[in-house]
Design a protein around this motif. Sequence first.
Motif, mmCIF file in Angstrom:
data_model
loop_
_atom_site.group_PDB
_atom_site.id
_atom_site.type_symbol
_atom_site.label_atom_id
_atom_site.label_comp_id
_atom_site.label_asym_id
_atom_site.label_seq_id
_atom_site.Cartn_x
_atom_site.Cartn_y
_atom_site.Cartn_z
ATOM 1 N N SER A 1 0.825 -1.201 0.000
ATOM 2 C CA SER A 1 0.000 0.000 0.000
ATOM 3 C C SER A 1 0.860 1.252 0.000
ATOM 4 N N GLY A 2 1.902 1.246 0.821
ATOM 5 C CA GLY A 2 2.780 2.413 0.877
ATOM 6 C C GLY A 2 3.459 2.688 -0.445
ATOM 7 N N LEU A 3 3.878 1.631 -1.130
ATOM 8 C CA LEU A 3 4.567 1.804 -2.398
ATOM 9 C C LEU A 3 3.604 2.184 -3.525
ATOM 10 N N VAL A 4 2.533 1.421 -3.680
ATOM 11 C CA VAL A 4 1.616 1.660 -4.807
ATOM 12 C C VAL A 4 0.854 2.965 -4.635
ATOM 13 N N TYR A 5 0.173 3.128 -3.505
ATOM 14 C CA TYR A 5 -0.627 4.334 -3.315
ATOM 15 C C TYR A 5 0.244 5.548 -2.979
ATOM 16 N N GLY A 6 1.385 5.278 -2.344
ATOM 17 C CA GLY A 6 2.301 6.378 -2.075
ATOM 18 C C GLY A 6 2.828 6.994 -3.359
ATOM 19 N N PHE A 7 3.213 6.160 -4.325
ATOM 20 C CA PHE A 7 3.717 6.687 -5.594
ATOM 21 C C PHE A 7 2.596 7.271 -6.442
ATOM 22 N N ALA A 8 1.410 6.697 -6.365
ATOM 23 C CA ALA A 8 0.281 7.297 -7.090
ATOM 24 C C ALA A 8 -0.001 8.702 -6.565
ATOM 25 N N GLY A 9 0.034 8.863 -5.255
ATOM 26 C CA GLY A 9 -0.178 10.185 -4.672
ATOM 27 C C GLY A 9 0.943 11.149 -5.016
ATOM 28 N N GLN A 10 2.174 10.637 -5.063
ATOM 29 C CA GLN A 10 3.310 11.483 -5.440
ATOM 30 C C GLN A 10 3.150 11.978 -6.875
ATOM 31 N N VAL A 11 2.765 11.074 -7.776
ATOM 32 C CA VAL A 11 2.549 11.466 -9.169
ATOM 33 C C VAL A 11 1.498 12.556 -9.259
ATOM 34 N N ASP A 12 0.360 12.344 -8.613
ATOM 35 C CA ASP A 12 -0.726 13.326 -8.703
ATOM 36 C C ASP A 12 -0.322 14.673 -8.119
ATOM 37 N N GLY A 13 0.398 14.644 -7.000
ATOM 38 C CA GLY A 13 0.830 15.898 -6.395
ATOM 39 C C GLY A 13 1.779 16.667 -7.289
ATOM 40 N N ILE A 14 2.736 15.966 -7.888
ATOM 41 C CA ILE A 14 3.702 16.640 -8.765
ATOM 42 C C ILE A 14 3.016 17.141 -10.035
ATOM 43 N N ILE A 15 2.144 16.324 -10.626
ATOM 44 C CA ILE A 15 1.446 16.746 -11.846
ATOM 45 C C ILE A 15 0.614 17.999 -11.591
ATOM 46 N N ARG A 16 -0.070 18.050 -10.480
ATOM 47 C CA ARG A 16 -0.898 19.228 -10.192
ATOM 48 C C ARG A 16 -0.034 20.471 -10.016
ATOM 49 N N ARG A 17 1.127 20.328 -9.435
ATOM 50 C CA ARG A 17 2.034 21.465 -9.296
ATOM 51 C C ARG A 17 2.581 21.894 -10.656
ATOM 52 N N ILE A 18 2.878 20.925 -11.520
ATOM 53 C CA ILE A 18 3.343 21.254 -12.875
ATOM 54 C C ILE A 18 2.262 22.006 -13.632
ATOM 55 N N GLN A 19 1.031 21.527 -13.552
ATOM 56 C CA GLN A 19 -0.065 22.186 -14.258
ATOM 57 C C GLN A 19 -0.293 23.591 -13.724
ATOM 58 N N ALA A 20 -0.181 23.765 -12.422
ATOM 59 C CA ALA A 20 -0.342 25.105 -11.843
ATOM 60 C C ALA A 20 0.767 26.035 -12.328
ATOM 61 N N GLU A 21 1.985 25.514 -12.447
ATOM 62 C CA GLU A 21 3.108 26.328 -12.899
ATOM 63 C C GLU A 21 2.964 26.705 -14.375
ATOM 64 N N LEU A 22 2.413 25.764 -15.160
ATOM 65 C CA LEU A 22 2.193 26.039 -16.579
ATOM 66 C C LEU A 22 0.952 26.905 -16.804
ATOM 67 N N GLY A 23 0.059 26.915 -15.838
ATOM 68 C CA GLY A 23 -1.174 27.682 -15.965
ATOM 69 C C GLY A 23 -2.196 27.032 -16.863
ATOM 70 N N ARG A 24 -2.108 25.713 -17.010
ATOM 71 C CA ARG A 24 -3.057 25.007 -17.866
ATOM 72 C C ARG A 24 -2.995 23.515 -17.566
ATOM 73 N N SER A 25 -4.023 22.791 -17.975
ATOM 74 C CA SER A 25 -4.007 21.336 -17.855
ATOM 75 C C SER A 25 -3.243 20.750 -19.044
ATOM 76 N N VAL A 26 -2.646 19.602 -18.852
ATOM 77 C CA VAL A 26 -1.899 18.931 -19.914
ATOM 78 C C VAL A 26 -2.217 17.443 -19.876
ATOM 79 N N ARG A 27 -2.038 16.797 -21.011
ATOM 80 C CA ARG A 27 -2.171 15.342 -21.057
ATOM 81 C C ARG A 27 -1.019 14.720 -20.301
ATOM 82 N N VAL A 28 -1.283 13.608 -19.631
ATOM 83 C CA VAL A 28 -0.257 12.915 -18.859
ATOM 84 C C VAL A 28 -0.200 11.469 -19.342
ATOM 85 N N ILE A 29 0.966 11.074 -19.841
ATOM 86 C CA ILE A 29 1.182 9.734 -20.361
ATOM 87 C C ILE A 29 2.215 9.038 -19.490
ATOM 88 N N ALA A 30 1.948 7.793 -19.142
ATOM 89 C CA ALA A 30 2.883 7.022 -18.319
ATOM 90 C C ALA A 30 3.554 5.945 -19.160
#
Length: 246
Positions: free
Chosen positions: A179-208
């Motif tokens: 749980s710590g690894l799977v959900y921890g990394f999922a939360g890390q991804v979402d947190g970083i992506i949201r910060r990137i989108q805020a910095e860019l001032g727009r939403s972007v497609r996210v491909i893994a």
Amino acid sequence: MTMGLFEGSQLLAHWRVSTALERTADELGFLVSGLLRQRGLEEHSIDGVSISSVVPSVMYAVEQMSVTYLKQAPLIVGPGIRTGLGIKYDNPKEAGSDRIANAVAAIEAYGAPVVIVDFGTAMTFTVVNEHRQYVGGVIAPGIKISADALFRRASKLPHIDLQRPPSVIGRNTVTSMQSGLVYGFAGQVDGIIRRIQAELGRSVRVIATGGLADVVSPHSETIEQVDPFLTLNGLRIIWERNRGAR
């Protein structure tokens, strides 16, 4: 080490083998020759080789294997290679060749702007703006690195399979770690992506992409699609763009 065999734009076969630092060019040659013969091909039937590597110590053996066994001087992704990608890094030479390959393939397949999350040895976020320029990103420890550190530092914790546990709240040590690894990394991804989108001032497609993308991506709120062969396709596209120039 991930290898792909293309005919035109079609990926005919792909393989994953361990990155053994002591492996020689001859050992790699025997390995690659055997894999090709499984597909009914001989070494001389290969028209070109494209390489992206972030492990300098293996590059000599890989290059020599390509020249000796495949009779091809490899195209190595790096400075001076035509990619069609604008690079806005402070020092463009520091831009990882795997991230460049990912960006080239993502633009071709999904357009821009786009963010690529690569679940490799390191977890990288590659940001491409609307002008098809690689503007930077994020580098974080990968899942396996984090798991291995956990096993080494906490001697009583067992080695586990990296898979989704039945619930977020673990009922035993193994599922708690999963749980710590799977959900921890999922939360890390979402947190970083949201910060990137805020910095860019727009939403972007996210491909893994990457070996463990399928494990984490279903639990992320921001990843839209998993493309397991993004890097390989990027290498193919870059090779095609440089074919006439070599």
